[in-house]
Design a protein around this motif. Structure first.
Motif, PDB file in Angstrom:
ATOM      1  N   PRO A  15      38.332  42.935  41.884  1.00  0.00           N
ATOM      2  CA  PRO A  15      38.950  43.275  40.594  1.00  0.00           C
ATOM      3  C   PRO A  15      39.581  44.670  40.636  1.00  0.00           C
ATOM      4  CG  PRO A  15      36.735  42.416  40.266  1.00  0.00           C
ATOM      5  CD  PRO A  15      36.913  42.640  41.750  1.00  0.00           C
ATOM      6  N   GLU A  47      43.174  36.851  35.928  1.00  0.00           N
ATOM      7  CA  GLU A  47      42.635  36.982  34.572  1.00  0.00           C
ATOM      8  C   GLU A  47      42.171  38.409  34.298  1.00  0.00           C
ATOM      9  OE1 GLU A  47      42.718  34.591  32.309  1.00  0.00           O
ATOM     10  OE2 GLU A  47      43.625  33.242  33.770  1.00  0.00           O
ATOM     11  N   VAL A  52      39.466  40.901  32.954  1.00  0.00           N
ATOM     12  CA  VAL A  52      38.016  40.878  32.770  1.00  0.00           C
ATOM     13  C   VAL A  52      37.626  42.129  31.985  1.00  0.00           C
ATOM     14  CG1 VAL A  52      35.794  40.929  33.957  1.00  0.00           C
ATOM     15  CG2 VAL A  52      37.702  39.657  34.952  1.00  0.00           C
ATOM     16  N   CYS A  89      35.706  45.274  30.659  1.00  0.00           N
ATOM     17  CA  CYS A  89      34.764  46.212  31.269  1.00  0.00           C
ATOM     18  C   CYS A  89      34.490  47.342  30.283  1.00  0.00           C
ATOM     19  CB  CYS A  89      35.340  46.824  32.540  1.00  0.00           C
ATOM     20  SG  CYS A  89      35.765  45.641  33.809  1.00  0.00           S
ATOM     21  N   CYS A 117      40.107  46.681  30.728  1.00  0.00           N
ATOM     22  CA  CYS A 117      40.088  45.429  31.486  1.00  0.00           C
ATOM     23  C   CYS A 117      40.466  45.695  32.933  1.00  0.00           C
ATOM     24  CB  CYS A 117      41.082  44.430  30.897  1.00  0.00           C
ATOM     25  SG  CYS A 117      40.585  43.755  29.319  1.00  0.00           S
ATOM     26  N   TYR A 133      41.990  43.444  36.281  1.00  0.00           N
ATOM     27  CA  TYR A 133      42.580  42.168  36.681  1.00  0.00           C
ATOM     28  C   TYR A 133      41.777  41.593  37.833  1.00  0.00           C
ATOM     29  CZ  TYR A 133      46.664  43.266  33.867  1.00  0.00           C
ATOM     30  OH  TYR A 133      47.518  43.553  32.823  1.00  0.00           O
ATOM     31  N   GLN A 134      41.534  40.281  37.754  1.00  0.00           N
ATOM     32  CA  GLN A 134      40.735  39.628  38.788  1.00  0.00           C
ATOM     33  C   GLN A 134      41.437  38.352  39.244  1.00  0.00           C
ATOM     34  OE1 GLN A 134      36.854  38.053  37.600  1.00  0.00           O
ATOM     35  NE2 GLN A 134      36.033  38.861  39.500  1.00  0.00           N
ATOM     36  N   GLN A 139      41.445  34.825  40.544  1.00  0.00           N
ATOM     37  CA  GLN A 139      40.461  33.761  40.408  1.00  0.00           C
ATOM     38  C   GLN A 139      40.230  33.062  41.752  1.00  0.00           C
ATOM     39  OE1 GLN A 139      38.776  33.281  37.246  1.00  0.00           O
ATOM     40  NE2 GLN A 139      39.714  35.308  37.405  1.00  0.00           N
TER      41      GLN A 139
END
Length: 97
Positions: free
Chosen positions: A28, A58, A60, A62, A75, A77-78, A80
């Motif tokens: 991420p 997506e 995520v 935090c 946030c 970005y991760q 998938q």
């Protein structure tokens, strides 16, 4: 991913996209991290361009602290898991540029 779609995968359009994708494949990434390592200021547009290539990325939520010690939410970005194969395929095309 089908054999035919793998054969028609086209290279990404910019070195910035490749750098961002390498970082996302590693884990991420915050906007600040992507600004530093991928380059550029418009990270949401960069992510959008990668999503347009079929990658599932997506945000995520935090939490953390800012430089003044206050609690903040942000946030990262991760990439998938179902997109990791496509990401690797796209990165393998970088040498062909």
């Amino acid at each position: 991913m089908s054999q035919s779609s793998m054969m028609t995968t086209k290279p990404l359009k910019s070195p910035r996209q490749y750098r961002a994708l390498r970082e996302l494949l590693a884990g991420p990434c915050s906007v600040r991290h992507l600004m530093k390592y991928a380059g550029g200021n418009n990270i949401p547009q960069l992510i959008s361009s990668l999503r347009a290539r079929g990658l599932e990325i997506e945000p995520v939520p935090c939490s953390g602290k800012d430089r003044d010690g206050r609690e903040v939410r942000h946030c990262e970005y991760q990439l998938q898991p179902q997109s990791k194969h496509l990401a690797s395929k796209l990165l393998s095309l970088e040498a062909n540029q």
